[in-house]
Design a protein around this motif. Structure first.
Motif, PDB file in Angstrom:
ATOM      1  N   THR A 263      11.480   6.271   2.592  1.00  0.00           N
ATOM      2  CA  THR A 263      10.055   5.917   2.735  1.00  0.00           C
ATOM      3  C   THR A 263       9.569   6.481   4.072  1.00  0.00           C
ATOM      4  OG1 THR A 263      10.471   3.889   3.974  1.00  0.00           O
ATOM      5  CG2 THR A 263      10.437   3.682   1.575  1.00  0.00           C
TER       6      THR A 263
ATOM      7  N   LYS B   9      14.053  -8.823  12.401  1.00  0.00           N
ATOM      8  CA  LYS B   9      14.611  -8.971  11.049  1.00  0.00           C
ATOM      9  C   LYS B   9      15.747 -10.005  11.044  1.00  0.00           C
ATOM     10  CE  LYS B   9      12.108  -6.018   8.691  1.00  0.00           C
ATOM     11  NZ  LYS B   9      11.281  -6.431   7.538  1.00  0.00           N
TER      12      LYS B   9
ATOM     13  N   SER C  16       0.810  -1.234   0.000  1.00  0.00           N
ATOM     14  CA  SER C  16       0.000   0.000   0.000  1.00  0.00           C
ATOM     15  C   SER C  16       0.834   1.271   0.000  1.00  0.00           C
ATOM     16  CB  SER C  16      -0.931   0.003   1.218  1.00  0.00           C
ATOM     17  OG  SER C  16      -0.163   0.008   2.405  1.00  0.00           O
ATOM     18  N   ARG C  17       2.117   1.170   0.318  1.00  0.00           N
ATOM     19  CA  ARG C  17       2.957   2.369   0.320  1.00  0.00           C
ATOM     20  C   ARG C  17       4.439   1.952   0.282  1.00  0.00           C
ATOM     21  NH1 ARG C  17       2.953   4.901   6.510  1.00  0.00           N
ATOM     22  NH2 ARG C  17       4.634   3.567   7.239  1.00  0.00           N
TER      23      ARG C  17
ATOM     24  N   ARG D  58      -3.252  -3.483   4.504  1.00  0.00           N
ATOM     25  CA  ARG D  58      -4.548  -3.181   5.138  1.00  0.00           C
ATOM     26  C   ARG D  58      -5.263  -2.014   4.474  1.00  0.00           C
ATOM     27  NH1 ARG D  58      -1.859  -2.335  10.808  1.00  0.00           N
ATOM     28  NH2 ARG D  58      -0.493  -1.331   9.289  1.00  0.00           N
ATOM     29  N   ASP D  59      -4.513  -1.062   3.933  1.00  0.00           N
ATOM     30  CA  ASP D  59      -5.101   0.175   3.423  1.00  0.00           C
ATOM     31  C   ASP D  59      -5.774  -0.055   2.061  1.00  0.00           C
ATOM     32  OD1 ASP D  59      -5.616   2.679   2.333  1.00  0.00           O
ATOM     33  OD2 ASP D  59      -3.794   3.577   3.174  1.00  0.00           O
TER      34      ASP D  59
ATOM     35  N   ASN E 109       7.268  -8.465   2.223  1.00  0.00           N
ATOM     36  CA  ASN E 109       7.815  -7.110   2.344  1.00  0.00           C
ATOM     37  C   ASN E 109       7.182  -6.305   3.487  1.00  0.00           C
ATOM     38  OD1 ASN E 109       8.919  -4.382   1.181  1.00  0.00           O
ATOM     39  ND2 ASN E 109       6.682  -4.152   1.163  1.00  0.00           N
TER      40      ASN E 109
ATOM     41  N   ASP F  17      -5.251  -7.878   6.815  1.00  0.00           N
ATOM     42  CA  ASP F  17      -4.347  -7.621   7.936  1.00  0.00           C
ATOM     43  C   ASP F  17      -3.578  -8.906   8.240  1.00  0.00           C
ATOM     44  OD1 ASP F  17      -3.054  -7.117  10.295  1.00  0.00           O
ATOM     45  OD2 ASP F  17      -4.779  -6.200  11.287  1.00  0.00           O
ATOM     46  N   LEU F  18      -2.285  -8.893   7.999  1.00  0.00           N
ATOM     47  CA  LEU F  18      -1.479 -10.111   8.160  1.00  0.00           C
ATOM     48  C   LEU F  18      -1.428 -10.594   9.600  1.00  0.00           C
ATOM     49  CD1 LEU F  18       1.339  -9.176   5.666  1.00  0.00           C
ATOM     50  CD2 LEU F  18      -0.246 -11.085   5.416  1.00  0.00           C
TER      51      LEU F  18
ATOM     52  N   TYR G  64      12.745  -4.423  16.522  1.00  0.00           N
ATOM     53  CA  TYR G  64      12.668  -4.416  15.053  1.00  0.00           C
ATOM     54  C   TYR G  64      13.861  -5.169  14.470  1.00  0.00           C
ATOM     55  CZ  TYR G  64      13.034  -2.665  10.260  1.00  0.00           C
ATOM     56  OH  TYR G  64      13.167  -2.577   8.887  1.00  0.00           O
TER      57      TYR G  64
ATOM     58  N   ALA H 163      16.273   3.359   2.285  1.00  0.00           N
ATOM     59  CA  ALA H 163      15.601   3.924   1.110  1.00  0.00           C
ATOM     60  C   ALA H 163      14.538   4.881   1.641  1.00  0.00           C
ATOM     61  CB  ALA H 163      14.960   2.824   0.284  1.00  0.00           C
TER      62      ALA H 163
ATOM     63  N   LEU I 238       8.158   0.846  -0.288  1.00  0.00           N
ATOM     64  CA  LEU I 238       8.823  -0.045  -1.231  1.00  0.00           C
ATOM     65  C   LEU I 238       7.853  -1.002  -1.907  1.00  0.00           C
ATOM     66  CD1 LEU I 238      12.042  -0.903   0.848  1.00  0.00           C
ATOM     67  CD2 LEU I 238      11.798   0.734  -1.019  1.00  0.00           C
TER      68      LEU I 238
END
Ligand SMILES: NC(=O)c1ccc[n+]([C@@H]2O[C@H](COP(=O)([O-])OP(=O)(O)OC[C@H]3O[C@@H](n4cnc5c(N)ncnc54)[C@H](OP(=O)(O)O)[C@@H]3O)[C@@H](O)[C@H]2O)c1
Length: 233
Positions: free
Chosen positions: A187, A156, A9-10, A33-34, A84, A56-57, A152, A185, A12
């Motif tokens: 975002t 990862k 939805s936004r 979700r968006d 992603n 929604d994952l 976070y 990047a 990357l």
């Protein structure tokens, strides 16, 4: 190719979807979700080959039968899965509550794990499939680490290790698993993580690399964690 991408939805994911959609041989199922942003993405595809899939994952475990049967209707075989979607949840370690820390792991680790598990029967077989997990330099062993990103980065790192393990465990399938440990990047997520920092790459530049890797990378890599970074952070 039949391609599923999360977090479309936004940022990357949005850019990767647009780039992949230039090839009319590809069909792209775009998850986030968006609903509105996904609708814009879908209607902007000149070949009409992006399908918005609002979901929604974090609800995957509870809704997996419904989810899988909807996917199967669109894609009997999945050639590429790009995990992603991500959630930063920046917060000092001593202020992080249980709920936030668990959410970070749910979105960044357990959701891609569950999605991969669910889609395995639709991947490999007589034709190749490629699972691309979008990791981060934050979760890359020996890289620079930053305050506020402990959960976070750890989530990862878990995703990266999971990638290596699956490639070993499923080495007799036609499925390749790789993890791209991204540097920065430009975002919204990067702006939240490092408000005063300007990334050396715009979102569409990083997305161009990821889109190409998702289509071609399995010819050269399996079970690899690949740093894609020219700066710190
Ligand atoms: N940008 C960077 O510099 C950078 C660096 C290293 C790694 N990465 C990684 O690259 C990936 C993309 O990052 P980005 O910068 O594009 O982030 P972003 O702009 O924050 O986008 C995150 C995407 O994930 C989706 N998402 C979050 N929670 C979700 C959920 N519960 N269910 C479904 N979708 C969900 C969001 O969509 P909705 O809100 O619509 O659900 C959004 O599309 C992430 O995995 C990130 O960790 C980025």
């Amino acid at each position: 190719m039949n391609i599923i991408i999360t977090g479309a939805s936004r940022g990357l994911g949005y850019e990767i979807s647009k780039i992949l959609a230039h090839d009319n041989q590809h069909k792209i199922l775009a998850i986030a979700r968006d609903k509105e942003a996904l609708g814009t993405l879908q209607s902007g595809a000149v070949h009409g080959n992006i399908l918005a899939f609002p979901f929604d994952l974090e609800e995957l475990a509870a809704k997996k039968e419904m989810f899988l049967s909807s996917i199967k209707k669109e894609m009997p075989h999945v050639d590429v899965l790009i995990n992603n979607a991500g959630f930063l949840g920046k917060c000092n370690f001593d202020e992080v509550g249980c709920e936030l820390s668990e959410k970070i792991f749910r979105v960044n680790f357990f959701a891609p794990v569950a999605l991969t598990r669910l889609l395995l029967p639709l991947m490999g077989g007589l034709s190749n499939s490629h699972v691309v997990n979008i990791g981060s330099m934050g979760g890359f062993q020996g890289s620079a680490k930053f305050p506020g990103l402990a959960y976070y980065s750890a989530s990862k790192a878990a995703l990266a290790c999971f990638t290596e393990c699956l490639a070993a465990e499923l080495s007799d399938t036609n499925i390749s698993f790789n993890c791209l440990a991204l540097g920065s990047a430009q975002t919204e997520m990067l702006e939240e993580a490092f408000p005063d920092f300007k990334a050396p790459l715009q979102a569409h530049e990083m997305a161009t690399y990821i889109a190409d890797f998702a289509i071609n990378g399995q010819k050269y890599f399996n079970g690899k964690i690949i740093p894609v970074s020219i700066s710190t952070p």
